[in-house]
Design a protein around this motif. Structure first.
Motif, PDB file in Angstrom:
ATOM      1  N   PHE A  18       0.834  -1.197   0.000  1.00  0.00           N
ATOM      2  CA  PHE A  18       0.000   0.000   0.000  1.00  0.00           C
ATOM      3  C   PHE A  18       0.871   1.250   0.000  1.00  0.00           C
ATOM      4  O   PHE A  18       0.620   2.198  -0.761  1.00  0.00           O
ATOM      5  N   ALA A  19       1.869   1.251   0.864  1.00  0.00           N
ATOM      6  CA  ALA A  19       2.751   2.414   0.971  1.00  0.00           C
ATOM      7  C   ALA A  19       3.480   2.670  -0.341  1.00  0.00           C
ATOM      8  O   ALA A  19       3.612   3.819  -0.784  1.00  0.00           O
ATOM      9  N   SER A  20       3.956   1.601  -0.952  1.00  0.00           N
ATOM     10  CA  SER A  20       4.680   1.734  -2.214  1.00  0.00           C
ATOM     11  C   SER A  20       3.767   2.272  -3.316  1.00  0.00           C
ATOM     12  O   SER A  20       4.144   3.160  -4.092  1.00  0.00           O
ATOM     13  N   SER A  21       2.543   1.753  -3.408  1.00  0.00           N
ATOM     14  CA  SER A  21       1.593   2.203  -4.423  1.00  0.00           C
ATOM     15  C   SER A  21       1.215   3.666  -4.202  1.00  0.00           C
ATOM     16  O   SER A  21       1.115   4.448  -5.161  1.00  0.00           O
ATOM     17  N   PHE A  22       1.010   4.039  -2.931  1.00  0.00           N
ATOM     18  CA  PHE A  22       0.658   5.430  -2.651  1.00  0.00           C
ATOM     19  C   PHE A  22       1.821   6.370  -2.988  1.00  0.00           C
ATOM     20  O   PHE A  22       1.626   7.470  -3.515  1.00  0.00           O
ATOM     21  N   GLU A  23       3.045   5.914  -2.696  1.00  0.00           N
ATOM     22  CA  GLU A  23       4.216   6.742  -3.015  1.00  0.00           C
ATOM     23  C   GLU A  23       4.332   6.957  -4.529  1.00  0.00           C
ATOM     24  O   GLU A  23       4.650   8.061  -4.988  1.00  0.00           O
ATOM     25  N   THR A  24       4.044   5.926  -5.299  1.00  0.00           N
ATOM     26  CA  THR A  24       4.072   6.047  -6.762  1.00  0.00           C
ATOM     27  C   THR A  24       3.002   7.035  -7.230  1.00  0.00           C
ATOM     28  O   THR A  24       3.263   7.899  -8.093  1.00  0.00           O
ATOM     29  N   LEU A  25       1.785   6.913  -6.659  1.00  0.00           N
ATOM     30  CA  LEU A  25       0.703   7.829  -7.021  1.00  0.00           C
ATOM     31  C   LEU A  25       1.065   9.266  -6.655  1.00  0.00           C
ATOM     32  O   LEU A  25       0.760  10.206  -7.411  1.00  0.00           O
ATOM     33  N   LEU A  26       1.719   9.425  -5.534  1.00  0.00           N
ATOM     34  CA  LEU A  26       2.119  10.751  -5.075  1.00  0.00           C
ATOM     35  C   LEU A  26       3.080  11.413  -6.059  1.00  0.00           C
ATOM     36  O   LEU A  26       3.001  12.614  -6.313  1.00  0.00           O
ATOM     37  N   GLU A  27       3.961  10.629  -6.627  1.00  0.00           N
ATOM     38  CA  GLU A  27       4.916  11.159  -7.599  1.00  0.00           C
ATOM     39  C   GLU A  27       4.245  11.476  -8.933  1.00  0.00           C
ATOM     40  O   GLU A  27       4.564  12.472  -9.582  1.00  0.00           O
ATOM     41  N   GLN A  28       3.273  10.648  -9.319  1.00  0.00           N
ATOM     42  CA  GLN A  28       2.653  10.792 -10.638  1.00  0.00           C
ATOM     43  C   GLN A  28       1.499  11.784 -10.650  1.00  0.00           C
ATOM     44  O   GLN A  28       1.286  12.503 -11.636  1.00  0.00           O
ATOM     45  N   ASP A  29       0.724  11.824  -9.565  1.00  0.00           N
ATOM     46  CA  ASP A  29      -0.470  12.666  -9.541  1.00  0.00           C
ATOM     47  C   ASP A  29      -0.719  13.157  -8.111  1.00  0.00           C
ATOM     48  O   ASP A  29      -1.555  12.613  -7.384  1.00  0.00           O
ATOM     49  N   PRO A  30      -0.014  14.200  -7.686  1.00  0.00           N
ATOM     50  CA  PRO A  30      -0.126  14.702  -6.310  1.00  0.00           C
ATOM     51  C   PRO A  30      -1.561  15.065  -5.908  1.00  0.00           C
ATOM     52  O   PRO A  30      -1.958  14.835  -4.769  1.00  0.00           O
ATOM     53  N   ARG A  31      -2.318  15.632  -6.831  1.00  0.00           N
ATOM     54  CA  ARG A  31      -3.687  16.024  -6.495  1.00  0.00           C
ATOM     55  C   ARG A  31      -4.545  14.788  -6.191  1.00  0.00           C
ATOM     56  O   ARG A  31      -5.299  14.776  -5.217  1.00  0.00           O
ATOM     57  N   ARG A  32      -4.455  13.801  -7.033  1.00  0.00           N
ATOM     58  CA  ARG A  32      -5.196  12.552  -6.812  1.00  0.00           C
ATOM     59  C   ARG A  32      -4.732  11.862  -5.529  1.00  0.00           C
ATOM     60  O   ARG A  32      -5.531  11.306  -4.773  1.00  0.00           O
ATOM     61  N   ALA A  33      -3.438  11.930  -5.273  1.00  0.00           N
ATOM     62  CA  ALA A  33      -2.883  11.319  -4.062  1.00  0.00           C
ATOM     63  C   ALA A  33      -3.456  11.969  -2.809  1.00  0.00           C
ATOM     64  O   ALA A  33      -3.713  11.296  -1.810  1.00  0.00           O
ATOM     65  N   ALA A  34      -3.677  13.267  -2.861  1.00  0.00           N
ATOM     66  CA  ALA A  34      -4.246  13.977  -1.707  1.00  0.00           C
ATOM     67  C   ALA A  34      -5.653  13.487  -1.409  1.00  0.00           C
ATOM     68  O   ALA A  34      -6.044  13.328  -0.241  1.00  0.00           O
ATOM     69  N   GLU A  35      -6.443  13.234  -2.466  1.00  0.00           N
ATOM     70  CA  GLU A  35      -7.798  12.721  -2.281  1.00  0.00           C
ATOM     71  C   GLU A  35      -7.773  11.303  -1.706  1.00  0.00           C
ATOM     72  O   GLU A  35      -8.538  10.965  -0.805  1.00  0.00           O
ATOM     73  N   VAL A  36      -6.890  10.487  -2.276  1.00  0.00           N
ATOM     74  CA  VAL A  36      -6.763   9.106  -1.795  1.00  0.00           C
ATOM     75  C   VAL A  36      -6.305   9.071  -0.340  1.00  0.00           C
ATOM     76  O   VAL A  36      -6.765   8.254   0.463  1.00  0.00           O
ATOM     77  N   ALA A  37      -5.380   9.977   0.014  1.00  0.00           N
ATOM     78  CA  ALA A  37      -4.804   9.992   1.360  1.00  0.00           C
ATOM     79  C   ALA A  37      -5.873  10.193   2.423  1.00  0.00           C
ATOM     80  O   ALA A  37      -5.823   9.576   3.502  1.00  0.00           O
ATOM     81  N   GLN A  38      -6.868  11.064   2.139  1.00  0.00           N
ATOM     82  CA  GLN A  38      -7.929  11.311   3.112  1.00  0.00           C
ATOM     83  C   GLN A  38      -8.710  10.039   3.416  1.00  0.00           C
ATOM     84  O   GLN A  38      -8.992   9.723   4.573  1.00  0.00           O
ATOM     85  N   ILE A  39      -9.058   9.303   2.363  1.00  0.00           N
ATOM     86  CA  ILE A  39      -9.814   8.064   2.548  1.00  0.00           C
ATOM     87  C   ILE A  39      -8.945   6.986   3.182  1.00  0.00           C
ATOM     88  O   ILE A  39      -9.353   6.302   4.116  1.00  0.00           O
ATOM     89  N   LEU A  40      -7.722   6.874   2.677  1.00  0.00           N
ATOM     90  CA  LEU A  40      -6.822   5.830   3.162  1.00  0.00           C
ATOM     91  C   LEU A  40      -6.499   6.014   4.640  1.00  0.00           C
ATOM     92  O   LEU A  40      -6.469   5.040   5.403  1.00  0.00           O
ATOM     93  N   GLU A  41      -6.297   7.264   5.056  1.00  0.00           N
ATOM     94  CA  GLU A  41      -5.950   7.488   6.461  1.00  0.00           C
ATOM     95  C   GLU A  41      -7.106   7.125   7.382  1.00  0.00           C
ATOM     96  O   GLU A  41      -6.899   6.590   8.477  1.00  0.00           O
ATOM     97  N   LYS A  42      -8.339   7.397   6.976  1.00  0.00           N
ATOM     98  CA  LYS A  42      -9.490   7.012   7.787  1.00  0.00           C
ATOM     99  C   LYS A  42      -9.569   5.497   7.932  1.00  0.00           C
ATOM    100  O   LYS A  42      -9.839   4.975   9.011  1.00  0.00           O
ATOM    101  N   LEU A  43      -9.351   4.789   6.828  1.00  0.00           N
ATOM    102  CA  LEU A  43      -9.385   3.328   6.862  1.00  0.00           C
ATOM    103  C   LEU A  43      -8.272   2.774   7.755  1.00  0.00           C
ATOM    104  O   LEU A  43      -8.482   1.830   8.527  1.00  0.00           O
ATOM    105  N   VAL A  44      -7.096   3.360   7.622  1.00  0.00           N
ATOM    106  CA  VAL A  44      -5.947   2.922   8.419  1.00  0.00           C
ATOM    107  C   VAL A  44      -6.192   3.178   9.901  1.00  0.00           C
ATOM    108  O   VAL A  44      -5.909   2.322  10.751  1.00  0.00           O
TER     109      VAL A  44
END
Length: 230
Positions: A18-44
């Motif tokens: 999960f961490a590796s995939s999120f890091e890749t998304l962060l490099e490729q699409d920071p805006r999308r990563a920010a949206e994903v981070a909100q949901i992912l952090e709640k789940l975590v």
């Protein structure tokens, strides 16, 4: 790092993919990563909370309390002895006494609530995630003597030394044999060396412990181990 907290939580959950995939998304699409981070952090956070709850439940079950007793149900106004004890006890309960290696000795006549207060300390330690074992002294001695007879003493001693907190109920209610006193001291000494605290309840004042442990020398060394950080 902006998402350092999220990466740390993923590491604690051992979700490296999960961490590796999120890091890749962060490099490729920071805006999308920010949206994903909100949901992912709640789940975590939810997963971490549920794991913590299950850990506490398992700790309480493994502690073998027989019955759950907490400080909320103890009546400190019962008599002068318990009223005098209240502040010292609550300070101990509030502190992380297990991490500090601090034990406790509840000495007094029957009916004062010694076992209740000891169990409440153990329950609080379980809530903090510590491994706790509550055991009547007679049961502890029987286990040690049986283990010695079957040449399994070392493994039994390890079982009694490994919990972060050991609560021995009804210590000194009956006289120990010389063999039992030596076996009991082995457990105390090993726990002392590892800074694992012991909580005991007893109806005997220290001045009578030489009758329980067959002599002043044995009684003195056991009292010394129990009271050094208690």
């Amino acid at each position: 790092m902006k998402y350092g907290s999220l990466f740390e939580k993923l590491r604690r959950l051992r979700l490296s993919a999960f961490a590796s995939s999120f890091e890749t998304l962060l490099e490729q699409d920071p805006r999308r990563a920010a949206e994903v981070a909100q949901i992912l952090e709640k789940l975590v956070d939810n997963e971490l909370a549920q794991r913590a709850e299950r850990t506490v439940e398992r700790r309480i079950q493994d502690a073998q309390f027989v019955r759950i007793q907490t400080v909320d149900t103890f009546e400190f106004s019962y008599n002068p002895s318990t009223r005098k004890l209240k502040k010292t006890y609550l300070d101990l309960l509030e502190a992380d006494h297990v991490q500090q290696g601090v034990g406790a000795i509840f000495a007094g006549s029957s009916g004062l609530g010694k076992t209740h207060l000891a169990r409440a300390l153990g329950y609080a330690a379980c809530q903090r995630g510590y491994r706790v074992l509550f055991i009547p002294c007679a049961t502890l001695l029987n286990r040690l003597v049986s283990a010695q007879a079957t040449k399994d003493l070392e493994r039994e001693v390890k079982k009694l030394v490994s919990p972060s907190l050991l609560i021995v109920d009804e210590l000194a209610y009956v006289t120990m044999s010389h063999e039992e006193a030596n076996l009991f001291f082995q457990v105390l000494s090993r726990r002392h060396d590892q800074n694992h605290p012991v909580v005991v309840t007893t109806n005997k004042p220290f001045k009578e412990w030489n009758q329980v442990f067959h002599g002043d020398a044995t009684a003195h060394v056991i009292v010394d181990r129990l009271t050094e950080k208690a």
